[in-house]
Enzyme design. Structure first.
Site, PDB file in Angstrom:
ATOM      1  N   LYS A  39      -7.563  -8.165 -11.444  1.00 49.02           N
ATOM      2  CA  LYS A  39      -6.840  -7.427 -12.415  1.00 49.02           C
ATOM      3  C   LYS A  39      -5.629  -6.761 -11.688  1.00 49.02           C
ATOM      4  O   LYS A  39      -4.663  -6.786 -12.704  1.00 49.02           O
ATOM      5  CB  LYS A  39      -7.840  -6.346 -12.911  1.00 49.02           C
ATOM      6  CG  LYS A  39      -9.101  -6.840 -13.670  1.00 49.02           C
ATOM      7  CD  LYS A  39     -10.089  -5.862 -14.013  1.00 49.02           C
ATOM      8  CE  LYS A  39     -11.202  -6.476 -14.877  1.00 49.02           C
ATOM      9  NZ  LYS A  39     -12.128  -5.544 -15.139  1.00 49.02           N
ATOM     10  N   PHE A  40      -5.813  -6.301 -10.714  1.00 44.10           N
ATOM     11  CA  PHE A  40      -4.565  -5.859 -10.149  1.00 44.10           C
ATOM     12  C   PHE A  40      -3.406  -6.635  -9.913  1.00 44.10           C
ATOM     13  O   PHE A  40      -2.385  -6.447 -10.236  1.00 44.10           O
ATOM     14  CB  PHE A  40      -4.929  -5.147  -8.775  1.00 44.10           C
ATOM     15  CG  PHE A  40      -3.878  -4.443  -8.110  1.00 44.10           C
ATOM     16  CD1 PHE A  40      -3.083  -3.430  -8.401  1.00 44.10           C
ATOM     17  CD2 PHE A  40      -3.053  -5.584  -6.676  1.00 44.10           C
ATOM     18  CE1 PHE A  40      -2.070  -3.018  -7.807  1.00 44.10           C
ATOM     19  CE2 PHE A  40      -2.233  -4.794  -6.243  1.00 44.10           C
ATOM     20  CZ  PHE A  40      -1.360  -3.743  -6.529  1.00 44.10           C
ATOM     21  N   TRP A  41      -3.662  -7.766  -9.336  1.00 43.28           N
ATOM     22  CA  TRP A  41      -2.438  -8.683  -8.966  1.00 43.28           C
ATOM     23  C   TRP A  41      -1.902  -9.425 -10.355  1.00 43.28           C
ATOM     24  O   TRP A  41      -0.645  -9.857 -10.161  1.00 43.28           O
ATOM     25  CB  TRP A  41      -2.909  -9.790  -8.090  1.00 43.28           C
ATOM     26  CG  TRP A  41      -3.273  -9.117  -6.743  1.00 43.28           C
ATOM     27  CD1 TRP A  41      -4.624  -8.835  -6.250  1.00 43.28           C
ATOM     28  CD2 TRP A  41      -2.298  -8.873  -5.735  1.00 43.28           C
ATOM     29  NE1 TRP A  41      -4.327  -8.437  -5.023  1.00 43.28           N
ATOM     30  CE2 TRP A  41      -2.958  -8.184  -4.537  1.00 43.28           C
ATOM     31  CE3 TRP A  41      -0.910  -8.623  -5.897  1.00 43.28           C
ATOM     32  CZ2 TRP A  41      -2.450  -7.783  -3.383  1.00 43.28           C
ATOM     33  CZ3 TRP A  41      -0.086  -8.348  -4.702  1.00 43.28           C
ATOM     34  CH2 TRP A  41      -0.774  -7.743  -3.555  1.00 43.28           C
ATOM     35  N   VAL A 173      -9.499   0.765   4.237  1.00 40.89           N
ATOM     36  CA  VAL A 173     -10.279   1.916   3.327  1.00 40.89           C
ATOM     37  C   VAL A 173     -11.574   1.950   3.944  1.00 40.89           C
ATOM     38  O   VAL A 173     -12.341   0.810   4.410  1.00 40.89           O
ATOM     39  CB  VAL A 173     -10.446   1.387   1.806  1.00 40.89           C
ATOM     40  CG1 VAL A 173     -11.259   2.312   1.057  1.00 40.89           C
ATOM     41  CG2 VAL A 173      -8.961   1.396   1.267  1.00 40.89           C
ATOM     42  N   SER A 179     -15.603   0.977  -3.257  1.00 44.45           N
ATOM     43  CA  SER A 179     -15.879   0.916  -4.726  1.00 44.45           C
ATOM     44  C   SER A 179     -15.049   1.720  -5.524  1.00 44.45           C
ATOM     45  O   SER A 179     -14.976   1.843  -6.706  1.00 44.45           O
ATOM     46  CB  SER A 179     -17.206   1.262  -5.133  1.00 44.45           C
ATOM     47  OG  SER A 179     -17.837   2.707  -4.738  1.00 44.45           O
ATOM     48  N   LEU A 447       1.062  -9.520  12.791  1.00 48.03           N
ATOM     49  CA  LEU A 447      -0.076  -9.105  13.631  1.00 48.03           C
ATOM     50  C   LEU A 447      -1.228  -8.915  12.867  1.00 48.03           C
ATOM     51  O   LEU A 447      -1.480  -8.668  11.808  1.00 48.03           O
ATOM     52  CB  LEU A 447       0.058  -7.600  14.361  1.00 48.03           C
ATOM     53  CG  LEU A 447       1.720  -7.482  14.989  1.00 48.03           C
ATOM     54  CD1 LEU A 447       1.673  -5.776  15.486  1.00 48.03           C
ATOM     55  CD2 LEU A 447       1.646  -8.509  16.275  1.00 48.03           C
TER      56      LEU A 447
END
EC number: 2.3.1.97
Length: 447
Positions: A39-41, A173, A179, A447
């Site tokens: 959904k975010f992308w 995170v 979540s 990296l």
């Protein structure tokens, strides 16, 4: 859909991507539909899986810094934004603890990256770095750092086009907050801060498939201390082989074969010139200035190591570098860590004057790289590293099999944010084996 089901779908899509050699048009409609889960992308300026690329370049070039909000998105009430001052030892320690307790680990939770403070200082503070691009989320009450993302400036060359951009790295995170959907918010916030500097493109990598990789490379591993790798279950004993045979197979000479020596400040000018000329062959590459080259390449003990070879006239003809990023071994009675060397940048003049893919030029470079990287493995072993890792990027396919690098289970996908780009070869064939013929056109190393 459960997390396990999502993981399986990601794995399937990853395999499909390799099979189709980056040709995303070969995904079935159902496989493309699965991407709706991201959904975010879907809301971001990235190439979609079913998108036909007709022209390379920025996806959204309509915005200006003054169009970007001056304040970040709101967080849930228990959390607050912070700018992490990595020059402050206490704040750098917060990043160190967060990464070492919550960053990438293997699926069995046996190994975890162990980023040293010196490594973080190197990776987070290249020339031109900005404090406000080190973005954190803290718990309001305790001030504990529970989320982090970093951007560092980089100038890329994408098929000859200069692309002013940033590298995104160290997105992490806290495990107990996965979540809360903090990762997309961290990405949005670092994007906002970078956009305020009139920079609109970014390069990032990851093991999972997102819309939409510009290239995919495979990891390869060269055991340096097979016995230890076996003891910690990093590797298994093949059928019909004994431990003695495996140890003998991977034994290296005690000292380098060539006249290789540590790169010093006095070698930087020649090595920089050699690097720039060598990198011209790649379609996705960094465009370092000399200060950036010096920062990334010159040896820093326990972080990065660089070596050069000179000809009889004292001219630098080759250089090689690798960095050290050990694993913490979890719950092992014998060992607490595993020394890991990672192939970084290198260059050679062996095929200068030849077409890159000509038979003679290829053979000259193959021989030189086999000597150069074999010596790098010996040097890494002498620095107490237990395994040497490389991707199939750069010209690595020319030496991986010869030097007993085995194909790993992992793949690394390269993404360009807000930039359309035709697929770039990643050094693997359709069957996921090393592509010695086409090699890779990815020259950049993250990296």
């Amino acid at each position: 859909m459960s997390e396990e089901d999502k993981s399986k779908k990601l794995e399937e899509l990853l395999k499909l991507l390799k099979v189709h050699d980056g040709d995303l048009s070969k995904f079935t409609s159902q496989q493309r539909k699965d991407m709706n889960e991201y959904k975010f992308w879907k809301t971001q300026p990235v190439t979609k899986f079913d998108e036909v690329i007709k022209k390379e370049g920025p996806i959204d070039s309509s915005k200006r810094p003054e169009d970007i909000p001056d304040t970040p998105l709101p967080l849930l009430g228990d959390f607050e934004w912070c700018t992490v001052d990595v020059n402050d030892e206490k704040q750098l320690e917060d990043v160190y603890v967060l990464l070492n307790e919550n960053y990438v680990e293997d699926k069995d939770s046996t190994f975890r990256f162990n980023y040293s403070r010196d490594f973080l200082n190197w990776g987070l503070k290249p020339p031109g770095w900005k404090e406000e691009w080190q973005v954190g989320v803290r718990v309001k009450e305790t001030k504990r750092l529970v989320g982090f993302i970093s951007a560092i400036p980089t100038n890329l060359q994408v098929r000859g086009n200069d692309v002013r951009s940033v590298e995104i790295n160290f997105l992490c995170v806290h495990k107990k907050l996965r979540s809360k959907r903090l990762a997309p918010i961290l990405i949005k916030e670092v994007t906002r801060r970078v956009n305020k500097y009139d920079i609109w493109q970014a390069l990032h990598t990851g093991g999972v498939v997102l819309p939409s990789p510009v290239s995919s490379c495979r990891y390869a591993h060269r055991p340096l201390n097979w016995s230890k790798l076996y003891d910690v279950e990093f590797t298994a004993l093949p059928a019909n082989a004994t431990k003695t045979q495996m140890i003998a197979k991977y034994t290296l000479p005690k000292t380098p074969i060539s006249n290789i020596k540590l790169m010093e400040e006095r070698h930087v000018d020649e090595a920089f010139e050699l690097f720039n000329k060598y990198q011209q062959r790649f379609e996705l590459r960094p465009n370092f200035d000399k200060e950036e080259f010096r920062h990334w390449i010159l040896t820093r003990e326990d972080v990065v190591y660089s070596y050069i070879i000179e000809n009889d006239e004292g001219k630098v003809t080759d250089f090689v570098s690798f960095y050290s990023l050990p694993f913490t071994i979890i719950n092992n009675p014998l060992y607490k860590d595993l020394g890991i060397g990672y192939m970084f940048y290198y260059a050679s003049d062996a095929d200068f004057g030849y077409d890159r893919f000509s038979a003679e030029g290829t053979e000259r470079l193959r021989k030189r790289l086999n000597l150069l990287i074999n010596d790098a493995c010996i040097l890494a072993r002498n620095l107490k590293m237990d395994v040497f890792n490389a991707l199939t990027s750069q010209d690595n396919a020319l030496f991986l099999e010869d030097l007993k690098f085995g194909p790993g289970d992992g793949f690394l996908n390269f993404y360009l944010f807000n930039y359309r780009c035709f697929p770039i070869t990643g050094g693997i064939k359709e069957d996921q084996t090393f592509d010695v013929e086409k090699r890779s056109n990815v020259g950049v190393v993250l990296l």
